[in-house]
Scaffold this active site. Structure first.
Site, PDB file in Angstrom:
ATOM      1  N   ASP A  80       0.826  -1.202   0.000  1.00 30.27           N
ATOM      2  CA  ASP A  80       0.000   0.000   0.000  1.00 30.27           C
ATOM      3  C   ASP A  80       0.868   1.263   0.000  1.00 30.27           C
ATOM      4  OD1 ASP A  80      -2.828   0.982   0.340  1.00 30.27           O
ATOM      5  OD2 ASP A  80      -1.960   1.917   2.120  1.00 30.27           O
ATOM      6  N   GLU A 101       2.135  -0.105  -4.745  1.00 25.62           N
ATOM      7  CA  GLU A 101       1.103   0.853  -5.152  1.00 25.62           C
ATOM      8  C   GLU A 101       1.765   2.217  -5.294  1.00 25.62           C
ATOM      9  OE1 GLU A 101      -3.052   3.020  -4.101  1.00 25.62           O
ATOM     10  OE2 GLU A 101      -1.668   2.499  -2.509  1.00 25.62           O
TER      11      GLU A 101
HETATM   12  C1  NOJ Z   1      -4.350   3.136  -0.894  1.00 27.52           C
HETATM   13  C2  NOJ Z   1      -5.459   2.154  -0.798  1.00 27.52           C
HETATM   14  O1  NOJ Z   1      -5.635   1.509  -2.034  1.00 27.52           O
HETATM   15  C3  NOJ Z   1      -6.681   2.929  -0.362  1.00 27.52           C
HETATM   16  O2  NOJ Z   1      -7.853   2.171  -0.467  1.00 27.52           O
HETATM   17  C4  NOJ Z   1      -6.432   3.407   1.041  1.00 27.52           C
HETATM   18  O3  NOJ Z   1      -7.513   4.209   1.456  1.00 27.52           O
HETATM   19  C5  NOJ Z   1      -5.139   4.215   1.125  1.00 27.52           C
HETATM   20  N1  NOJ Z   1      -4.054   3.617   0.410  1.00 27.52           N
HETATM   21  C6  NOJ Z   1      -4.698   4.345   2.550  1.00 27.52           C
HETATM   22  O4  NOJ Z   1      -4.218   3.121   3.024  1.00 27.52           O
END
Ligand code: NOJ
Length: 528
Positions: free
Chosen positions: A199, A262
Site C-alpha cells: 500500500d 502501489e
Molecule cells: C491506498 C489504498 O488503495 C486505499 O484504499 C487506502 O484508502 C489508502 N491507500 C490508505 O491506506
C-alpha cells in the site's frame, strides 16, 4: 524461465464485497474459498486480497491494528491457513495487502507511542512539535481532506497521518520499527503467502527535514483539496529506494515471491522503483492507463513511453481498475468495456483484473444515507468517494445475487442491474462479457506471443490502436477501434491474417484485400 507473476494474471478481490459465507452482509475468507473454482474457471493465476487484518475499519481495513491476525468479520487464522492451502490446490497464488505507511491509532505500537514522549516506541511514529503559533508543524495535507497533522493534547506534539487521523504514519527511519514491519512479511511468507501488494509504498519515506510542500499553481476550488500542494516532500522522496530494497531483501529470503508496489507516478518516475539493479520492487503498479484519456493516440503514446522507460530486466504491468477508481466500464462506457479488456489482456506485462470487471460491472449508485467511504464523508460531492466501485459481486439473479442471504442487508447495496449483470446469467450466455473475458484469458494463456512476446506499435488511422506482439515465429496483431464509428485498417504486410478473437459476435471479418473492416467499438486479435 519466466516467473508466475510475469506470465500470469492477477485478480484483485475486495474481500468485503466478494462472497459472504456467514450471513452478516460482509464478504469473508471462507466466502473466497467457496469461489476458488470460479476463479480457476475464469482462468486467472493469482488473487490479491485487500486487507483482512484486525482493524477498527476507519478506512475499511487500511487502518491495521494487528498485522499478524485476521479480523473476525473476515474469519479466523484457521480460515486463512485453509484458504492459502486451497488456493494452492487450485493452482492459484495468493497475494496479501501490506500496509506499511501507517497503522491504526488502535495498534498497540501507536498506543504505546502516544502514551508519553519518552516511551521507547515514541520514535516508531512521526511526532513533531507545534509550529511557533501552535499550529501544525508544516503544510502537509491528508489525502482524505484537512491537515496531515493531528495534535495529541496529552503529550503536546502533533503526529503525522497521510490519510485519516485514525491512520498515523510510522517512521521507517527507525530501525526497530523497520525490523518489526519486515517481520510481518516473514510471518506471512512463512505461512506460504506468495507475495504482497504494498500500500502506497512510495509514501513511506518522508522528507527528513519536513520541508513545506510547494503550492500547486493549477489547483482551483472544486478540485481535490489535497492537490492544493505538489507533494514534493511527502512521496517519492530520493531515499525511497532504501525502503524498496529493505522489502526486497526479505522477499529474496524466500523462493518465488512477488512485491507489487502501489505507486501513482508517470512512467519515467515509476520505473525507478524497479531498483538500480532491479533490486527494488518486482512490479511497481502501472496505473497510467487509468489516468490517460481513452483515445487511441494518447494510449499508444503512453504504451510507447512506458515501454521505452522500462530499464533492462524490468517486467511491465498494466492496471485498468481497482477499489480506489471508478469502474472501467463506467469510465470508458459499456460499449468500450470489451475493447478495454482486450487491451489489458494483450499488452506486454502482467495484467491486474479487478473483481467484477469480467462482467462489465458499472459503478453502483450509492444513496447519500448509505455512503460508507470516509473520503466521500470528509470531502463530499466531488466524486472522490470509492463506494461505487466496491459494490458486492453479483453471482446469480436472486435478490442480493447470492452475495449474501436475501434477508440480510449487504454492507453496500448490490448494483441495480445485478438481476441481469451477474455471473450465472453471463456464463450461460455465449455473447456475454464474461464469456468473452474467459476466452481472452485462455487465448493469452495459450499464446506465447501474448504472454511473453515483444511489443511494437503498428500504423493505424485516427481512433484505432494497433500493435504487434511477437515471440519467435509467432505473431499476433491486435487492432482496437476505440471509437463508435466504423473504421478500416490496412494490414501492415501482405500474406493475410485470421481473426482469432473479436470483441463482437465471433464471426470472421470480411477482409477486402489487405483491408480489415472494423465495426464500431470492435477489437480483433489476428494471427499472422
Ligand atoms: C491506498 C489504498 O488503495 C486505499 O484504499 C487506502 O484508502 C489508502 N491507500 C490508505 O491506506
Amino acid at each position: 524461465m519466466s516467473k508466475w507473476w510475469q506470465i500470469g494474471i492477477v485478480y484483485q478481490i475486495y474481500p468485503r464485497s466478494f462472497q459472504d459465507s456467514n450471513g452478516d452482509g460482509v464478504g469473508d475468507l471462507p466466502g473466497i474459498e467457496q469461489r476458488l473454482d470460479y476463479l480457476r474457471d475464469l482462468g486467472v493465476d493469482a488473487i490479491w486480497i485487500s486487507p483482512i487484518y484486525p482493524s477498527p475499519m476507519a478506512d475499511f481495513g487500511y487502518d491495521v491494528s494487528d498485522y499478524c491476525d485476521i479480523h473476525p468479520l473476515f474469519g479466523s487464522m484457521a480460515d486463512m491457513d485453509r484458504l492459502i492451502a486451497a488456493a494452492h490446490d487450485h493452482n492459484l497464488k495468493l497475494i496479501l495487502d501490506f500496509v506499511p505507511n501507517h497503522t491504526s491509532t488502535e495498534h498497540p505500537w501507536f498506543l504505546e507511542s502516544r502514551s508519553s514522549r519518552s516511551n521507547p516506541k515514541r520514535d516508531w511514529y512521526i511526532w513533531r512539535d507545534p509550529a511557533p503559533d501552535g499550529g501544525p508543524p508544516n503544510n502537509w495535507l491528508s489525502r482524505f481532506g484537512g491537515p496531515a497533522w493531528t495534535l495529541d493534547a496529552q503529550t503536546g506534539q502533533y503526529y503525522l497521518h497521510s490519510f485519516l487521523p485514525e491512520q498515523p504514519d510510522v517512521n521507517w527511519r527507525n530501525p526497530e520499527l523497520r525490523a518489526a514491519m519486515l517481520n510481518v512479511l516473514r510471518f506471512w511468507f512463512d505461512k506460504g503467502v506468495d507475495g504482497f501488494r504494498v500500500d502506497v509504498s512510495y509514501r513511506t519515506m518522508k522528507d527528513a527535514q519536513f520541508r513545506d510542500n510547494p503550492p500547486n499553481p493549477n489547483w482551483k476550488p472544486g478540485m481535490d483539496p489535497a492537490k492544493q500542494v505538489i507533494e514534493t516532500y511527502t512521496r517519492n522522496t530520493p531515499d525511497i529506494e532504501h525502503f524498496n530494497r529493505w522489502l526486497r531483501e526479505v522477499s529474496d529470503e524466500y523462493d518465488d515471491r512477488v512485491l507489487i508496489g502501489e505507486i501513482n507516478l508517470p512512467p519515467h518516475e515509476l520505473v525507478a522503483h524497479y531498483g538500480r539493479s532491479r533490486n527494488g520492487l518486482h512490479l511497481p503498479f502501472n496505473f497510467n492507463l487509468i489516468f490517460t484519456p481513452w483515445e487511441a493516440t494518447a494510449v499508444r503514446n503512453l504504451i510507447e513511453t512506458y515501454e521505452t522507460a522500462l530499464p533492462e530486466g524490468a517486467w511491465p504491468n498494466w492496471v485498468l481498475g481497482n477499489h480506489d477508481q471508478h469502474r472501467i466500464a463506467s469510465r470508458v462506457g459499456a460499449d468500450q468495456a470489451r475493447v478495454a479488456m482486450m487491451l489489458l489482456l494483450t499488452l506486454r506485462g502482467t495484467p491486474t483484473l479487478y473483481y467484477g470487471d469480467e462482467l462489465g460491472m458499472l459503478d453502483g449508485d450509492i444513496p447519500p444515507d448509505l455512503v460508507q467511504d470516509p473520503w466521500e464523508k470528509n470531502v463530499p460531492g466531488l466524486g472522490l468517494g470509492r463506494d461505487p466501485e466496491r459494490t458486492p459481486m453479483p453471482w446469480t439473479a436472486v435478490p442480493h445475487a447470492d452475495f449474501c442471504p436475501p434477508t440480510v442487508t449487504p454492507w453496500l447495496p448490490l448494483n441495480a442491474d445485478s438481476v441481469t449483470v451477474n455471473v450465472a446469467s453471463q456464463r450461460s450466455d455465449p455473447g456475454s462479457m464474461w464469456v468473452f473475458t474467459e476466452k481472452l484469458i485462455q487465448l493469452r494463456r495459450e499464446t506465447a506471443a501474448l504472454h511473453l512476446g515483444s511489443y511494437q506499435s503498428l500504423p493505424a488511422p485516427d481512433g484505432v490502436l494497433a500493435y504487434q506482439r511477437r515471440h519467435g515465429f509467432q505473431t499476433r496483431w491486435i487492432v482496437l477501434n476505440m471509437t463508435g464509428d466504423p473504421k478500416m485498417w490496412q494490414l501492415p504486410e501482405d500474406g493475410g491474417a485470421t481473426a482469432v478473437l473479436l470483441t463482437t459476435e465471433s464471426t470472421q471479418p470480411t477482409f477486402t484485400g489487405n483491408t480489415l473492416p472494423l465495426r464500431p467499438n470492435e477489437g480483433v486479435v489476428l494471427a499472422v
